[in-house]
Design an enzyme around this catalytic site. Structure first.
Site, PDB file in Angstrom:
ATOM      1  N   PRO A   2      -2.471  -0.794  -0.413  1.00 26.05           N
ATOM      2  CA  PRO A   2      -1.717  -2.043  -0.576  1.00 26.05           C
ATOM      3  C   PRO A   2      -2.211  -3.110   0.401  1.00 26.05           C
ATOM      4  O   PRO A   2      -2.325  -2.851   1.595  1.00 26.05           O
ATOM      5  CB  PRO A   2      -0.274  -1.645  -0.243  1.00 26.05           C
ATOM      6  CG  PRO A   2      -0.269  -0.169  -0.081  1.00 26.05           C
ATOM      7  CD  PRO A   2      -1.662   0.308   0.067  1.00 26.05           C
ATOM      8  N   GLU A   3      -2.535  -4.272  -0.137  1.00 25.79           N
ATOM      9  CA  GLU A   3      -2.924  -5.397   0.717  1.00 25.79           C
ATOM     10  C   GLU A   3      -1.816  -6.443   0.674  1.00 25.79           C
ATOM     11  O   GLU A   3      -0.777  -6.225   0.058  1.00 25.79           O
ATOM     12  CB  GLU A   3      -4.275  -5.952   0.248  1.00 25.79           C
ATOM     13  CG  GLU A   3      -5.402  -4.921   0.463  1.00 25.79           C
ATOM     14  CD  GLU A   3      -6.782  -5.554   0.528  1.00 25.79           C
ATOM     15  OE1 GLU A   3      -6.889  -6.701   1.000  1.00 25.79           O
ATOM     16  OE2 GLU A   3      -7.744  -4.918   0.106  1.00 25.79           O
ATOM     17  N   HIS A  91       6.116  13.807  -2.567  1.00 25.61           N
ATOM     18  CA  HIS A  91       5.753  12.641  -1.768  1.00 25.61           C
ATOM     19  C   HIS A  91       6.774  11.506  -1.831  1.00 25.61           C
ATOM     20  O   HIS A  91       6.513  10.411  -1.346  1.00 25.61           O
ATOM     21  CB  HIS A  91       4.370  12.088  -2.141  1.00 25.61           C
ATOM     22  CG  HIS A  91       3.291  13.116  -2.172  1.00 25.61           C
ATOM     23  ND1 HIS A  91       2.982  13.911  -1.079  1.00 25.61           N
ATOM     24  CD2 HIS A  91       2.455  13.497  -3.165  1.00 25.61           C
ATOM     25  CE1 HIS A  91       1.992  14.734  -1.402  1.00 25.61           C
ATOM     26  NE2 HIS A  91       1.655  14.510  -2.658  1.00 25.61           N
ATOM     27  N   ARG A 110      -0.200   9.974   1.362  1.00 22.67           N
ATOM     28  CA  ARG A 110      -1.016  10.187   2.568  1.00 22.67           C
ATOM     29  C   ARG A 110      -0.216  10.046   3.862  1.00 22.67           C
ATOM     30  O   ARG A 110      -0.708  10.362   4.936  1.00 22.67           O
ATOM     31  CB  ARG A 110      -2.212   9.236   2.548  1.00 22.67           C
ATOM     32  CG  ARG A 110      -3.129   9.583   1.361  1.00 22.67           C
ATOM     33  CD  ARG A 110      -4.376   8.761   1.344  1.00 22.67           C
ATOM     34  NE  ARG A 110      -5.243   9.043   2.481  1.00 22.67           N
ATOM     35  CZ  ARG A 110      -6.393   8.450   2.697  1.00 22.67           C
ATOM     36  NH1 ARG A 110      -6.818   7.541   1.857  1.00 22.67           N
ATOM     37  NH2 ARG A 110      -7.119   8.748   3.755  1.00 22.67           N
ATOM     38  N   ARG A 152     -19.480 -15.679  17.830  1.00 23.71           N
ATOM     39  CA  ARG A 152     -19.279 -14.329  17.282  1.00 23.71           C
ATOM     40  C   ARG A 152     -20.496 -13.890  16.476  1.00 23.71           C
ATOM     41  O   ARG A 152     -20.948 -14.593  15.578  1.00 23.71           O
ATOM     42  CB  ARG A 152     -18.068 -14.314  16.346  1.00 23.71           C
ATOM     43  CG  ARG A 152     -16.819 -14.738  17.040  1.00 23.71           C
ATOM     44  CD  ARG A 152     -15.813 -13.635  17.030  1.00 23.71           C
ATOM     45  NE  ARG A 152     -14.554 -14.147  17.533  1.00 23.71           N
ATOM     46  CZ  ARG A 152     -13.462 -13.408  17.651  1.00 23.71           C
ATOM     47  NH1 ARG A 152     -13.495 -12.142  17.303  1.00 23.71           N
ATOM     48  NH2 ARG A 152     -12.365 -13.936  18.115  1.00 23.71           N
TER      49      ARG A 152
END
Ligand SMILES: [Zn+2]
Length: 271
Positions: A2-3, A91, A110, A152
């Site tokens: 999930p983002e 789960h 997970r 950077r």
């Protein structure tokens, strides 16, 4: 995984779906998430009314008068409404049972997700206080991105995915934002011009906004889902398209692997 768009879609789905905001109890079948779920969580939430549901980065903040429940979906977590007597699947670790009988069920194969209680200011929680600006906040702008990137040497893609710089830009959305801005993902962050920084800010917002509007890319099991992939998957220009023709110039999309992640780009459109 999930983002930000999936988390934001989940947040909106919960707010739209709740008929009554009072919590009856919380059922924890397995407390062993990324951090152990506190044993007194149910006592803290019983009878409380959800006052707010905000998002910070990929954290959901369930606000109550006595504190905040911070929820992170980890690598594989999802929240969905189930009917009260639906038998838990494997789960299905946690149920938030509402006084109305609605059940918000947390599923996480997970177990990298988190359910954490914070009594004080949730934004001062150790997991939240050092996060960079939200992509939609006024603090994320071209001058900011340009200044932060000076000196950077890391790639611009890695830089955009750094939560200290801006939160919620994962691999898929970084790849797509870079394509739309015409910026090569492996270019050093410190060599991106002010003008291109402005384009990147805009493309990050555009990509995330579109994904939120379409219910995310990787949605399968979220609160408003009908068991399908989020529609944004159809809008991808580069992510997961190695060898396929660029939708703009028809050149084959390339993939380059750095560490665990694949980076996708068009060698013609992105410089
Ligand atoms: Zn192209």
């Amino acid at each position: 995984m999930p983002e930000l768009p999936e988390v934001e879609t989940t947040r909106r789905g919960i707010l739209a779906g709740l008929t009554d905001r009072r919590v009856a109890r919380i059922v924890v079948r397995n407390p062993h998430l990324r951090w152990p779920v506190q044993a007194d969580l149910s006592a803290r939430l019983r009878g409380r009314t959800l006052a707010s549901l905000e998002r910070r980065g990929k954290y959901l903040l369930f606000g109550f008068a006595n504190g905040t429940l911070l929820v992170h979906l980890g690598m594989s977590g999802s929240l969905r409404f189930v009917v009260a007597d639906e038998t838990p699947r494997r789960h299905d670790h946690i149920d938030l049972v509402m006084a109305s009988g609605q059940v918000l069920r947390y599923h996480d194969p997970r177990r990298f997700g988190a359910f954490l209680w914070q009594s004080g200011d949730p934004f001062q929680h150790v997991l939240l206080r050092d996060l960079g600006p939200e992509p939609f906040s006024p603090d994320f702008h071209a001058d900011y991105l340009y200044a932060q990137s000076r000196g950077r040497r890391s790639s611009i893609k890695q830089f955009l995915m750094d939560a200290d710089i801006v939160v919620g830009v994962g691999n898929i959305y970084a790849s797509e934002a870079l394509f739309r801005a015409g910026v090569h993902p492996l270019r050093a962050a410190g060599r991106i011009s002010r003008q291109r920084s402005a384009r990147l800010v805009q493309s990050v917002r555009d990509v995330l906004n579109e994904a939120i509007a379409m219910g995310g890319t990787t949605l399968r099991d979220y609160v408003d889902s009908r068991g399908e992939q989020g529609e944004f998957a159809q809008n991808l220009f580069v992510y997961g398209r190695a060898g396929e023709a660029c939708r703009i110039c028809a050149a084959p999309i390339r993939a380059s692997r750095t560490g665990q992640r694949s980076t996708f780009f068009c060698p013609v459109c992105q410089r």
